[in-house]
Design a protein around this motif. Structure first.
Motif, mmCIF file in Angstrom:
data_model
loop_
_atom_site.group_PDB
_atom_site.id
_atom_site.type_symbol
_atom_site.label_atom_id
_atom_site.label_comp_id
_atom_site.label_asym_id
_atom_site.label_seq_id
_atom_site.Cartn_x
_atom_site.Cartn_y
_atom_site.Cartn_z
ATOM 1 N N TRP A 18 0.792 -1.223 0.000
ATOM 2 C CA TRP A 18 0.000 0.000 0.000
ATOM 3 C C TRP A 18 0.829 1.281 0.000
ATOM 4 N N LEU A 19 2.092 1.227 0.328
ATOM 5 C CA LEU A 19 2.836 2.456 0.586
ATOM 6 C C LEU A 19 3.079 3.277 -0.680
ATOM 7 N N ALA A 20 3.837 2.738 -1.607
ATOM 8 C CA ALA A 20 4.237 3.496 -2.794
ATOM 9 C C ALA A 20 3.217 3.345 -3.917
ATOM 10 N N PRO A 21 3.110 4.346 -4.794
ATOM 11 C CA PRO A 21 2.290 4.172 -5.996
ATOM 12 C C PRO A 21 2.695 2.915 -6.757
ATOM 13 N N ALA A 22 1.696 2.204 -7.255
ATOM 14 C CA ALA A 22 1.920 0.878 -7.828
ATOM 15 C C ALA A 22 2.530 0.943 -9.223
ATOM 16 N N LYS A 23 3.348 -0.053 -9.500
ATOM 17 C CA LYS A 23 3.893 -0.303 -10.835
ATOM 18 C C LYS A 23 3.778 -1.804 -11.056
ATOM 19 N N LEU A 24 2.857 -2.207 -11.945
ATOM 20 C CA LEU A 24 2.518 -3.612 -12.098
ATOM 21 C C LEU A 24 2.681 -4.057 -13.546
ATOM 22 N N ALA A 25 2.804 -5.360 -13.724
ATOM 23 C CA ALA A 25 2.693 -5.927 -15.065
ATOM 24 C C ALA A 25 1.221 -5.882 -15.470
ATOM 25 N N PRO A 26 0.924 -5.624 -16.738
ATOM 26 C CA PRO A 26 -0.480 -5.549 -17.157
ATOM 27 C C PRO A 26 -1.299 -6.777 -16.776
ATOM 28 N N ASN A 27 -0.666 -7.958 -16.756
ATOM 29 C CA ASN A 27 -1.435 -9.164 -16.416
ATOM 30 C C ASN A 27 -1.757 -9.257 -14.918
ATOM 31 N N ALA A 63 1.900 -1.175 -15.990
ATOM 32 C CA ALA A 63 0.693 -0.436 -15.633
ATOM 33 C C ALA A 63 1.037 0.385 -14.400
ATOM 34 N N ILE A 64 0.923 1.708 -14.487
ATOM 35 C CA ILE A 64 1.343 2.563 -13.383
ATOM 36 C C ILE A 64 0.134 3.253 -12.760
ATOM 37 N N GLU A 65 0.211 3.430 -11.463
ATOM 38 C CA GLU A 65 -0.890 4.021 -10.706
ATOM 39 C C GLU A 65 -1.048 5.496 -11.025
ATOM 40 N N THR A 66 -2.294 5.906 -11.271
ATOM 41 C CA THR A 66 -2.610 7.314 -11.456
ATOM 42 C C THR A 66 -3.400 7.874 -10.286
ATOM 43 N N SER A 67 -4.107 7.016 -9.553
ATOM 44 C CA SER A 67 -4.896 7.440 -8.414
ATOM 45 C C SER A 67 -5.210 6.202 -7.580
ATOM 46 N N ARG A 68 -5.744 6.420 -6.391
ATOM 47 C CA ARG A 68 -6.131 5.304 -5.527
ATOM 48 C C ARG A 68 -7.289 5.728 -4.637
ATOM 49 N N GLY A 69 -8.048 4.740 -4.189
ATOM 50 C CA GLY A 69 -9.169 5.057 -3.312
ATOM 51 C C GLY A 69 -9.693 3.835 -2.603
ATOM 52 N N PHE A 70 -10.355 4.075 -1.488
ATOM 53 C CA PHE A 70 -11.022 3.003 -0.764
ATOM 54 C C PHE A 70 -12.467 2.895 -1.236
ATOM 55 N N ILE A 71 -12.869 1.679 -1.567
ATOM 56 C CA ILE A 71 -14.275 1.381 -1.811
ATOM 57 C C ILE A 71 -14.823 0.817 -0.498
ATOM 58 N N VAL A 72 -15.882 1.434 0.006
ATOM 59 C CA VAL A 72 -16.397 1.072 1.323
ATOM 60 C C VAL A 72 -17.798 0.483 1.180
ATOM 61 N N PRO A 73 -18.242 -0.320 2.164
ATOM 62 C CA PRO A 73 -19.623 -0.820 2.124
ATOM 63 C C PRO A 73 -20.605 0.334 2.224
ATOM 64 N N ILE A 74 -21.825 0.103 1.773
ATOM 65 C CA ILE A 74 -22.807 1.180 1.644
ATOM 66 C C ILE A 74 -23.100 1.861 2.976
ATOM 67 N N ASP A 75 -23.023 1.122 4.070
ATOM 68 C CA ASP A 75 -23.347 1.710 5.372
ATOM 69 C C ASP A 75 -22.116 2.226 6.113
ATOM 70 N N TRP A 76 -20.962 2.320 5.436
ATOM 71 C CA TRP A 76 -19.730 2.704 6.132
ATOM 72 C C TRP A 76 -19.831 4.088 6.756
ATOM 73 N N ARG A 77 -20.382 5.053 6.020
ATOM 74 C CA ARG A 77 -20.438 6.426 6.547
ATOM 75 C C ARG A 77 -21.261 6.481 7.831
ATOM 76 N N THR A 78 -22.359 5.728 7.881
ATOM 77 C CA THR A 78 -23.173 5.707 9.096
ATOM 78 C C THR A 78 -22.378 5.143 10.264
ATOM 79 N N ARG A 79 -21.679 4.044 10.034
ATOM 80 C CA ARG A 79 -20.896 3.425 11.109
ATOM 81 C C ARG A 79 -19.707 4.300 11.494
ATOM 82 N N ALA A 80 -19.122 4.992 10.516
ATOM 83 C CA ALA A 80 -18.025 5.902 10.832
ATOM 84 C C ALA A 80 -18.524 7.057 11.691
ATOM 85 N N GLY A 81 -19.712 7.584 11.380
ATOM 86 C CA GLY A 81 -20.282 8.652 12.192
ATOM 87 C C GLY A 81 -20.525 8.201 13.616
#
Length: 326
Positions: A254-263, A298-316
């Motif tokens: 998770w630390l550095a921007p990713a650099k991967l083989a396309p496969n 394949a090089i990373e251009t951006s990253r993000g967390f996909i969260v479950p639909i109720d995550w914001r409620t539980r985070a609050g």
């Protein structure tokens, strides 16, 4: 990719990283390059941190690029030093990378020193004791990933919540500043200190994730103006996430921007299928990297967390444990 400045700022950092360190191929050397060269997570000059934030900015040796290139070409010594196991925690992995660097610099006096009062009572642990310009420094070290849950329009660092809701940036820094950095003052610590500690500070690296560009623009909380950032969105907001290719990385990557083989990448349908299966019986958010294919990589251009639909409620709800009137 989510629209707006959040995406552009994230792109900007990834672009800069690939420009400077894109020639590095070893995953651990790339992680070390990120730890050394990425912006701090927190602003050392922000008043809430009381002057207790350390930084590597301006202190890297002139030959750091040559050293990392040589290490990338001959990484066996680093691999042996890290001794990565399946159960290795990300924080411990990052600590060992930093310890390797401090040893190379010849400034590491001690690493991971536990302080005990009796056989069964652990008082704390020194992450790093460093010898710099004749002084003994105590540095605590943290590498953290937090998502901003701002529905309550809060004005402090507790609104940055860990993806698993286990902690907040505010709680983490309270623990570091008010407890861990005081360790050298404990009587039981004196046996481990060849000389008195001249200064105790925290070096904090990481990524912060925002639901919208407006949040990233408007909310600082004592963060470094150029800190590494990404987006977060709920599973039912996936139309916002657009890229050429995608990947879900192991936690230690998770630390550095990713650099991967396309496969090693997938298309959006494959990603959506993976996420749908994951969230059937797991509520842990998933870190997704967005990639572009350039030549054989394949090089990373951006990253993000996909969260479950109720995550914001539980985070609050998690935040209300810290701020009951929110």
């Amino acid at each position: 990719m989510p629209p707006g400045k959040t995406a552009k700022l994230a792109d900007s950092f990834q672009h800069q990283f690939h420009q400077r360190w894109g020639h590095l191929n070893d995953i651990h050397v790339r992680a070390l390059a990120w730890l050394l060269d990425a912006p701090d997570l927190l602003d050392p000059l922000a008043p809430q941190w009381q002057g207790k934030i350390a930084t590597l900015e301006g202190s890297l040796p002139d030959d750091i690029a040559d050293w990392l290139l040589t290490l990338d070409q001959q990484p066996d010594a680093l691999h042996r030093y890290l001794d990565v196991q399946a159960f290795t925690r990300l924080g411990r992995y990052a600590e060992k990378l930093m310890a390797f660097y401090f040893e190379y610099r010849g400034i590491l006096a001690a690493h991971g020193v536990q302080v005990r009062a009796g056989k069964n009572s652990t008082i704390g642990e020194f992450d790093f004791l460093l010898r710099i310009e004749g002084q003994l420094l105590h540095w605590e070290f943290a590498t953290k990933f937090y998502l901003l849950e701002s529905s309550g329009a809060g004005e402090d660092a507790d609104y940055f919540v860990g993806p698993n809701l286990a902690d907040t940036l505010g709680a983490k820094m309270h623990k570091i500043l008010d407890r861990q950095l005081l360790l050298s003052q404990h009587p039981a610590a004196q046996v481990h200190l060849p000389t008195p500690v001249s200064q105790a500070q925290a070096l904090v690296k990481g990524w912060l994730f925002y639901h919208s560009a407006d949040e990233a623009d408007a909310i600082a909380f004592g963060t470094h103006s150029e800190h590494c950032r990404g987006f977060w969105c709920a599973l039912n907001e996936m139309e916002r996430v657009q890229a050429e290719r995608y990947a879900v990385l192991p936690r230690l990557h998770w630390l550095a921007p990713a650099k991967l083989a396309p496969n090693q990448t997938m298309d959006k349908q494959a990603l959506q299928d993976l996420l749908a299966k994951h969230f059937v019986d797991d509520t842990m958010p998933v870190l997704v990297v967005l990639l572009e294919v350039e030549g054989e990589s394949a090089i990373e251009t951006s990253r993000g967390f996909i969260v479950p639909i109720d995550w914001r409620t539980r985070a609050g709800q998690r935040i209300k444990l810290v701020h009951p009137l929110t």
